[in-house]
Structure formats: C-alpha cells, structure tokens
Scaffold this motif. Structure first.
Motif, PDB file in Angstrom:
ATOM      1  N   PHE A 155       0.781  -1.256  -0.114  1.00 49.90           N
ATOM      2  CA  PHE A 155       0.179  -0.064   0.036  1.00 49.90           C
ATOM      3  C   PHE A 155       0.916   1.198  -0.197  1.00 49.90           C
ATOM      4  O   PHE A 155       0.598   2.225  -0.669  1.00 49.90           O
ATOM      5  CB  PHE A 155      -0.911  -0.151   1.044  1.00 49.90           C
ATOM      6  CG  PHE A 155      -1.872   1.137   1.244  1.00 49.90           C
ATOM      7  CD1 PHE A 155      -3.188   0.864   0.485  1.00 49.90           C
ATOM      8  CD2 PHE A 155      -1.794   2.372   1.544  1.00 49.90           C
ATOM      9  CE1 PHE A 155      -3.990   1.740   0.670  1.00 49.90           C
ATOM     10  CE2 PHE A 155      -2.454   3.422   1.539  1.00 49.90           C
ATOM     11  CZ  PHE A 155      -3.835   3.209   0.945  1.00 49.90           C
ATOM     12  N   GLU A 214      -1.057  -1.254  -4.636  1.00 44.87           N
ATOM     13  CA  GLU A 214      -2.365  -1.212  -3.785  1.00 44.87           C
ATOM     14  C   GLU A 214      -2.376   0.501  -3.305  1.00 44.87           C
ATOM     15  O   GLU A 214      -3.672   0.736  -3.334  1.00 44.87           O
ATOM     16  CB  GLU A 214      -1.984  -1.974  -2.296  1.00 44.87           C
ATOM     17  CG  GLU A 214      -3.663  -1.984  -1.808  1.00 44.87           C
ATOM     18  CD  GLU A 214      -3.663  -2.849  -0.554  1.00 44.87           C
ATOM     19  OE1 GLU A 214      -4.732  -3.247  -0.337  1.00 44.87           O
ATOM     20  OE2 GLU A 214      -2.536  -3.628  -0.173  1.00 44.87           O
ATOM     21  N   GLY A 215      -1.347   1.127  -3.021  1.00 40.19           N
ATOM     22  CA  GLY A 215      -1.608   2.360  -2.703  1.00 40.19           C
ATOM     23  C   GLY A 215      -1.933   3.194  -4.081  1.00 40.19           C
ATOM     24  O   GLY A 215      -2.819   4.184  -3.981  1.00 40.19           O
ATOM     25  N   ALA A 235      -3.592  -6.034 -10.057  1.00 43.35           N
ATOM     26  CA  ALA A 235      -4.189  -6.235  -8.854  1.00 43.35           C
ATOM     27  C   ALA A 235      -4.687  -7.726  -8.648  1.00 43.35           C
ATOM     28  O   ALA A 235      -4.509  -8.424  -7.301  1.00 43.35           O
ATOM     29  CB  ALA A 235      -5.116  -5.035  -8.606  1.00 43.35           C
ATOM     30  N   GLN A 294      -9.069   4.144  -7.684  1.00 38.92           N
ATOM     31  CA  GLN A 294     -10.419   3.939  -7.459  1.00 38.92           C
ATOM     32  C   GLN A 294     -11.089   5.240  -6.908  1.00 38.92           C
ATOM     33  O   GLN A 294     -12.287   5.470  -7.252  1.00 38.92           O
ATOM     34  CB  GLN A 294     -10.557   2.551  -6.600  1.00 38.92           C
ATOM     35  CG  GLN A 294     -10.010   1.653  -7.291  1.00 38.92           C
ATOM     36  CD  GLN A 294     -10.303   0.240  -6.356  1.00 38.92           C
ATOM     37  OE1 GLN A 294     -10.708   0.330  -5.196  1.00 38.92           O
ATOM     38  NE2 GLN A 294     -10.284  -0.723  -7.011  1.00 38.92           N
ATOM     39  N   LYS A 331     -11.749  -4.126  -3.695  1.00 44.29           N
ATOM     40  CA  LYS A 331     -12.036  -2.382  -3.241  1.00 44.29           C
ATOM     41  C   LYS A 331     -10.578  -2.147  -2.437  1.00 44.29           C
ATOM     42  O   LYS A 331     -10.608  -2.861  -1.387  1.00 44.29           O
ATOM     43  CB  LYS A 331     -13.260  -2.308  -2.566  1.00 44.29           C
ATOM     44  CG  LYS A 331     -13.312  -0.756  -2.221  1.00 44.29           C
ATOM     45  CD  LYS A 331     -14.742  -0.518  -1.526  1.00 44.29           C
ATOM     46  CE  LYS A 331     -15.073   1.015  -1.477  1.00 44.29           C
ATOM     47  NZ  LYS A 331     -16.097   1.470  -0.667  1.00 44.29           N
ATOM     48  N   SER A 332     -10.057  -1.288  -2.920  1.00 41.65           N
ATOM     49  CA  SER A 332      -8.751  -0.673  -1.989  1.00 41.65           C
ATOM     50  C   SER A 332      -9.185  -0.084  -0.704  1.00 41.65           C
ATOM     51  O   SER A 332     -10.458   0.796  -0.643  1.00 41.65           O
ATOM     52  CB  SER A 332      -7.799   0.266  -2.726  1.00 41.65           C
ATOM     53  OG  SER A 332      -7.057  -0.678  -4.005  1.00 41.65           O
ATOM     54  N   GLU A 360      -6.034  -3.207 -13.020  1.00 43.88           N
ATOM     55  CA  GLU A 360      -7.019  -4.239 -12.353  1.00 43.88           C
ATOM     56  C   GLU A 360      -6.403  -5.519 -12.347  1.00 43.88           C
ATOM     57  O   GLU A 360      -6.579  -6.407 -11.499  1.00 43.88           O
ATOM     58  CB  GLU A 360      -8.293  -4.281 -12.641  1.00 43.88           C
ATOM     59  CG  GLU A 360      -9.273  -2.750 -12.334  1.00 43.88           C
ATOM     60  CD  GLU A 360      -9.192  -2.756 -10.868  1.00 43.88           C
ATOM     61  OE1 GLU A 360      -9.351  -3.796 -10.004  1.00 43.88           O
ATOM     62  OE2 GLU A 360      -9.133  -1.535 -10.248  1.00 43.88           O
ATOM     63  N   ARG A 379      -3.442   2.015  -6.534  1.00 37.47           N
ATOM     64  CA  ARG A 379      -4.935   1.611  -6.935  1.00 37.47           C
ATOM     65  C   ARG A 379      -6.057   2.226  -5.961  1.00 37.47           C
ATOM     66  O   ARG A 379      -7.002   2.835  -6.627  1.00 37.47           O
ATOM     67  CB  ARG A 379      -5.211  -0.041  -6.801  1.00 37.47           C
ATOM     68  CG  ARG A 379      -6.485  -0.472  -7.489  1.00 37.47           C
ATOM     69  CD  ARG A 379      -6.147  -1.892  -7.771  1.00 37.47           C
ATOM     70  NE  ARG A 379      -7.450  -2.721  -7.695  1.00 37.47           N
ATOM     71  CZ  ARG A 379      -7.918  -3.406  -6.832  1.00 37.47           C
ATOM     72  NH1 ARG A 379      -7.412  -3.324  -5.477  1.00 37.47           N
ATOM     73  NH2 ARG A 379      -9.238  -4.013  -6.818  1.00 37.47           N
ATOM     74  N   SER A 380      -5.660   2.355  -4.822  1.00 38.81           N
ATOM     75  CA  SER A 380      -6.611   3.221  -3.824  1.00 38.81           C
ATOM     76  C   SER A 380      -6.807   4.742  -4.384  1.00 38.81           C
ATOM     77  O   SER A 380      -8.180   4.826  -4.262  1.00 38.81           O
ATOM     78  CB  SER A 380      -5.687   3.151  -2.454  1.00 38.81           C
ATOM     79  OG  SER A 380      -6.487   3.877  -1.537  1.00 38.81           O
ATOM     80  N   SER A 429      -8.834   2.654   2.078  1.00 38.51           N
ATOM     81  CA  SER A 429      -8.476   4.293   2.447  1.00 38.51           C
ATOM     82  C   SER A 429      -7.292   4.398   3.030  1.00 38.51           C
ATOM     83  O   SER A 429      -7.045   3.517   4.047  1.00 38.51           O
ATOM     84  CB  SER A 429      -9.526   5.245   2.933  1.00 38.51           C
ATOM     85  OG  SER A 429      -9.039   6.214   3.552  1.00 38.51           O
ATOM     86  N   LEU A 431      -4.900  -8.868  -4.486  1.00 33.54           N
ATOM     87  CA  LEU A 431      -5.752  -7.602  -3.630  1.00 33.54           C
ATOM     88  C   LEU A 431      -6.774  -7.764  -3.704  1.00 33.54           C
ATOM     89  O   LEU A 431      -7.680  -8.333  -4.795  1.00 33.54           O
ATOM     90  CB  LEU A 431      -5.014  -6.262  -4.347  1.00 33.54           C
ATOM     91  CG  LEU A 431      -3.728  -6.083  -4.563  1.00 33.54           C
ATOM     92  CD1 LEU A 431      -3.188  -4.729  -5.197  1.00 33.54           C
ATOM     93  CD2 LEU A 431      -2.822  -6.250  -3.178  1.00 33.54           C
TER      94      LEU A 431
END
Length: 213
Positions: A126, A131-132, A165, A138, A173-174, A162, A134-135, A176, A170
C-alpha cells in the motif's frame, strides 16, 4: 467524559496544533503520510471543526507549496509520492474543503501516474506499491462519477491496473489511506514534541484522530 476531561483534551490538542502551525513549513516531504499533504489535510479538518479560517489559510498555503515543488522525478506512491498528494486533494474536493474543477486540479498528476505501467510494478504494498496507487485511482474514478465528468484514466490503464491487482491477490476494493496510517493516541503523557509532524505516527495523525474518536 466530564467537563474537566474535555478541557484537558482541548488544551492538549491545541498545544499539538500550535506546534504544527509553527513547524509545518519546515517539513521537506511533500507527501500524504509523512509530509505537507497530510498536515494540510489535518488543518482543513481542524479549520472546519473550530470554525476558524486561519487554519484553512494555513492549509491552503501548504497546498500551494506542494504544487510549486512537485517535480517529474517524484515517485507515484501513496506514502511519499503523487498518489498520496492526489488522494489528499481528491478527498478534500469530495468533502468540499476545496473547490474548483477537479479535472483541472488533478489532470497533470493523473497523466503522470498513467505513465507508469501497472503490469510492470513488482511492489504490491500500500505505502510504496500497487495497492496504494490503486486506492487513489479508485477514489479518483468515484469522484469523476459523482461529478459526472469523464474518467481521468483511459480504459487500457484501468484494465492493466485491475489485471495486475488481480494477479497480486488484492481485494476488489482498496482501503483508504486513513485505514492504513498509524494515528497515535493523545494523552497527558504524549511527548508530541519528539514525534514526527505528519499523519503517520505523527502530530497531524494524533490530532486528527483526537477530533474524530
């Protein structure tokens, strides 16, 4: 909590805020977790909580400095890079702390993020990896849908993100960044003068958490 406890907590948080007010412009990191973006994020929340425009002006001055100092060699990461800065701006716009055309404000950063091929990223974490990124993507797409504006990321990029991920296992939904950042507890024994200034394990995170617990 009784009145005395409330007064003590208010005094403690105000001391932390005073410390941040004096020291925030000495921070060199521009990012969300440890730098100016996270401190600005806190000051916007505190300005609304206190109904005090002075803190909003301070937050905006930090945002202006961030935009002045963003450079082409910055990483795309959530922790210290473009995605963290963009997530902060995106969230402040979504929550009406900031106003303006979201596409105009974020388009340069979005294009920079798309320059990195998600299928070539080998760090899936993240803070510093996929992952970060993608957060933020999104969150940004959701804001575009809310504003009924064109998706800032093209279909090829979103598919690659995607797909990467999915290969990394992953979740759909990532989370916050606020669910990842370590926000310490504020107490009378907290040695906040020796804490870092940012959100992650620092004064801004401590103060933000105190506002909302």
């Amino acid at each position: 909590m009784n009145t005395n406890d409330n007064t003590k907590e208010y005094d403690l948080i105000q001391r932390v805020v005073n410390h941040l007010t004096v020291q925030s412009f000495t921070v060199h990191d521009l990012g969300l977790m440890n730098g100016k973006m996270g401190i600005a994020f806190f000051f916007y929340h505190y300005a609304r909580y206190q109904k005090e425009p002075l803190y909003e002006e301070l937050a905006w001055a930090l945002i202006e400095e961030i935009y002045d100092k963003i450079h082409d060699n910055m990483p795309t990461t959530m922790e210290k890079g473009l995605c963290g800065i963009a997530w902060g701006i995106c969230t402040l716009l979504e929550q009406n702390f900031l106003s303006g055309d979201v596409d105009e404000v974020l388009s340069d950063i979005d294009h920079k993020i798309m320059e990195r091929d998600p299928m070539r990223i080998t760090d899936f974490s993240f803070r510093t990896g996929l992952e970060g990124i993608r957060s933020y993507v999104q969150a940004r797409i959701l804001l575009a849908e809310k504003e009924q504006s064109v998706c800032p990321f093209d279909n090829i990029y979103v598919y690659a993100l995607e797909r990467s991920a999915q290969k990394a296992g992953l979740p759909l939904k990532s989370v916050s960044p606020l669910n990842v950042i370590d926000m310490p507890e504020l107490s009378e024994t907290t040695d906040f003068l020796n804490l870092p200034l940012g959100l992650d394990g620092g004064c801004a995170g401590l103060a933000l958490k105190t506002l909302y617990i």
